[in-house]
Write a protein that holds these residues in place. Sequence first.
Motif, mmCIF file in Angstrom:
data_model
loop_
_atom_site.group_PDB
_atom_site.id
_atom_site.type_symbol
_atom_site.label_atom_id
_atom_site.label_comp_id
_atom_site.label_asym_id
_atom_site.label_seq_id
_atom_site.Cartn_x
_atom_site.Cartn_y
_atom_site.Cartn_z
ATOM 1 N N SER A 1 29.757 -18.080 10.213
ATOM 2 C CA SER A 1 30.630 -17.822 11.348
ATOM 3 C C SER A 1 29.942 -18.221 12.649
ATOM 4 C CB SER A 1 31.017 -16.340 11.391
ATOM 5 O OG SER A 1 29.894 -15.551 11.728
ATOM 6 N N SER A 2 30.716 -18.371 13.676
ATOM 7 C CA SER A 2 30.143 -18.611 14.998
ATOM 8 C C SER A 2 29.491 -17.323 15.505
ATOM 9 C CB SER A 2 31.237 -19.075 15.958
ATOM 10 O OG SER A 2 32.280 -18.115 16.020
ATOM 11 N N LYS A 3 28.663 -17.451 16.518
ATOM 12 C CA LYS A 3 28.020 -16.279 17.113
ATOM 13 C C LYS A 3 29.048 -15.516 17.938
ATOM 14 C CE LYS A 3 23.409 -18.345 17.294
ATOM 15 N NZ LYS A 3 22.282 -18.761 18.170
ATOM 16 N N LEU A 4 29.357 -14.314 17.487
ATOM 17 C CA LEU A 4 30.364 -13.492 18.146
ATOM 18 C C LEU A 4 29.692 -12.513 19.097
ATOM 19 C CD1 LEU A 4 32.543 -12.651 15.007
ATOM 20 C CD2 LEU A 4 32.765 -14.594 16.554
ATOM 21 N N LYS A 5 30.291 -12.316 20.251
ATOM 22 C CA LYS A 5 29.792 -11.341 21.211
ATOM 23 C C LYS A 5 30.682 -10.114 21.156
ATOM 24 C CE LYS A 5 28.333 -10.858 26.036
ATOM 25 N NZ LYS A 5 28.224 -11.528 27.344
ATOM 26 N N VAL A 6 30.128 -8.998 20.677
ATOM 27 C CA VAL A 6 30.884 -7.760 20.501
ATOM 28 C C VAL A 6 30.058 -6.602 21.041
ATOM 29 C CG1 VAL A 6 32.109 -8.648 18.481
ATOM 30 C CG2 VAL A 6 29.968 -7.402 18.173
ATOM 31 N N ASN A 7 30.687 -5.437 21.129
ATOM 32 C CA ASN A 7 30.000 -4.207 21.524
ATOM 33 C C ASN A 7 29.718 -3.373 20.288
ATOM 34 O OD1 ASN A 7 30.137 -4.879 24.245
ATOM 35 N ND2 ASN A 7 32.076 -3.825 24.542
ATOM 36 N N ASP A 8 28.497 -2.883 20.158
ATOM 37 C CA ASP A 8 28.161 -2.046 19.016
ATOM 38 C C ASP A 8 28.734 -0.641 19.221
ATOM 39 O OD1 ASP A 8 26.528 -0.887 20.888
ATOM 40 O OD2 ASP A 8 24.665 -1.162 19.765
ATOM 41 N N LEU A 9 28.366 0.282 18.338
ATOM 42 C CA LEU A 9 28.905 1.638 18.393
ATOM 43 C C LEU A 9 28.589 2.340 19.708
ATOM 44 C CD1 LEU A 9 30.391 3.874 16.807
ATOM 45 C CD2 LEU A 9 28.159 4.613 15.945
ATOM 46 N N GLY B 1 28.320 0.824 22.572
ATOM 47 C CA GLY B 1 28.864 0.073 23.694
ATOM 48 C C GLY B 1 27.963 -1.014 24.223
ATOM 49 N N SER B 2 26.841 -1.266 23.582
ATOM 50 C CA SER B 2 25.921 -2.310 24.045
ATOM 51 C C SER B 2 26.412 -3.671 23.557
ATOM 52 C CB SER B 2 24.506 -2.060 23.518
ATOM 53 O OG SER B 2 24.032 -0.795 23.939
ATOM 54 N N TYR C 1 28.544 0.441 13.902
ATOM 55 C CA TYR C 1 27.139 0.842 13.830
ATOM 56 C C TYR C 1 26.448 0.526 15.152
ATOM 57 C CZ TYR C 1 27.986 0.818 8.779
ATOM 58 O OH TYR C 1 28.487 1.044 7.537
ATOM 59 N N PRO C 2 25.410 1.287 15.478
ATOM 60 C CA PRO C 2 24.587 0.918 16.638
ATOM 61 C C PRO C 2 23.651 -0.229 16.280
ATOM 62 C CG PRO C 2 23.685 2.863 15.595
ATOM 63 C CD PRO C 2 24.971 2.556 14.854
ATOM 64 N N TYR C 3 23.201 -0.924 17.291
ATOM 65 C CA TYR C 3 22.247 -2.008 17.053
ATOM 66 C C TYR C 3 20.940 -1.451 16.493
ATOM 67 C CZ TYR C 3 19.106 -5.933 18.037
ATOM 68 O OH TYR C 3 18.186 -6.941 17.926
ATOM 69 N N ASP C 4 20.470 -0.375 17.091
ATOM 70 C CA ASP C 4 19.199 0.233 16.698
ATOM 71 C C ASP C 4 19.414 1.723 16.512
ATOM 72 O OD1 ASP C 4 16.566 1.007 16.306
ATOM 73 O OD2 ASP C 4 15.794 -0.426 17.760
ATOM 74 N N GLY C 5 18.997 2.271 15.366
ATOM 75 C CA GLY C 5 19.247 3.676 15.070
ATOM 76 C C GLY C 5 18.124 4.608 15.443
ATOM 77 N N HIS C 6 17.148 4.169 16.209
ATOM 78 C CA HIS C 6 16.025 5.039 16.581
ATOM 79 C C HIS C 6 16.353 5.835 17.828
ATOM 80 C CE1 HIS C 6 14.019 2.085 14.002
ATOM 81 N NE2 HIS C 6 13.146 3.051 13.758
ATOM 82 N N ASP C 7 15.985 7.099 17.799
ATOM 83 C CA ASP C 7 16.143 7.911 18.998
ATOM 84 C C ASP C 7 14.911 7.761 19.885
ATOM 85 O OD1 ASP C 7 14.172 9.358 17.770
ATOM 86 O OD2 ASP C 7 15.454 11.056 17.212
ATOM 87 N N GLY C 8 14.850 8.581 20.910
ATOM 88 C CA GLY C 8 13.746 8.448 21.860
ATOM 89 C C GLY C 8 12.385 8.704 21.266
ATOM 90 N N SER C 9 12.298 9.489 20.197
ATOM 91 C CA SER C 9 11.000 9.785 19.591
ATOM 92 C C SER C 9 10.578 8.766 18.558
ATOM 93 C CB SER C 9 11.057 11.176 18.930
ATOM 94 O OG SER C 9 11.989 11.156 17.867
#
Length: 293
Positions: free
Chosen positions: A106-114, A116-117, A161-169
């Motif tokens: 597919s082409s590179k799609l620009k979307v918002n993750d869970l 909003g990023s 889904y979020p891009y990255d699932g890590h919290d602040g810690s």
Amino acid sequence: MNERVHSPLPGVPMLLALLVLSLANFAGFPTLDGMNAGGGLIALNGLGTLVLILLWCGFFMVQPNNGVVLQLFGRYVGTARDSGLKWANPFYSKKPVSLRVRNFESSKLKVNDLEGSPIEIAAVVVWQVHDTAEAVFQVDDYENFVHVQSEAALRQMATSYPYDGHDGSGANTQIALRSHATEINQHLKEEIQERLGAAGVTVLEARISHLAYAPEIAQAMLQRQQAAAIIAARSRIVEGAVGMVHMALEQLDHAGKIQLDEERKAAMVSNLLVVLCSERGTQPVVNTGTLHH
């Protein structure tokens, strides 16, 4: 509409038979002319020539791992899957459909993750037609249908889904696009298969081929990831240092050679934590007096 297997006549025997009939038909023209045959016999011979020409139009080829969809005046007759030279009713329309495994990116799609990023995402989809009737009659153009629906499923999956699932810690708290490739690819495959099932297509594999933050926030997100990594590393260092201090105090108590009151234990703990957790080498201060001075 489901596929029905149709078995047309073998092409080689029909080829030999039509060659014999064609030679006999052409040989009949000079014979009838020499016999001064009537116009009725000549017309009959001409009609036979037209019939033979029509019968010659019934040959078609079925390539390996291909299917040919046969129709008679708009009515679906069946699908020929056996490869080789075949012969069928000359009035059948014949549409070849590839049954080979195919893929596209597919082409590179620009979307918002869970969260909003904005992110950029692309995928590779491996697919194959399993029902030629559904592929031809259920959708207008099954190849274009596969491309459009796959990109739609990719957009839908990326927003779940979020891009990255890590919290602040630094702890991994949930399934994320970057860290859970197996689960994400399986979900994407199921999403695409659900959309393409009506077109007679089977999705063999779907996987993310490109994943990145959108350029406008890439630098800020990189700094956040670096901060999360530093916090996670610090947490591990502190956890290890506390364990080492606890072990040192236990060993001193077990030996019984040095008795420390609570104040001295607190000072020792503080000094050991400074030494173990410091980013740079520490400079010791040597006490040449008594233990309490």
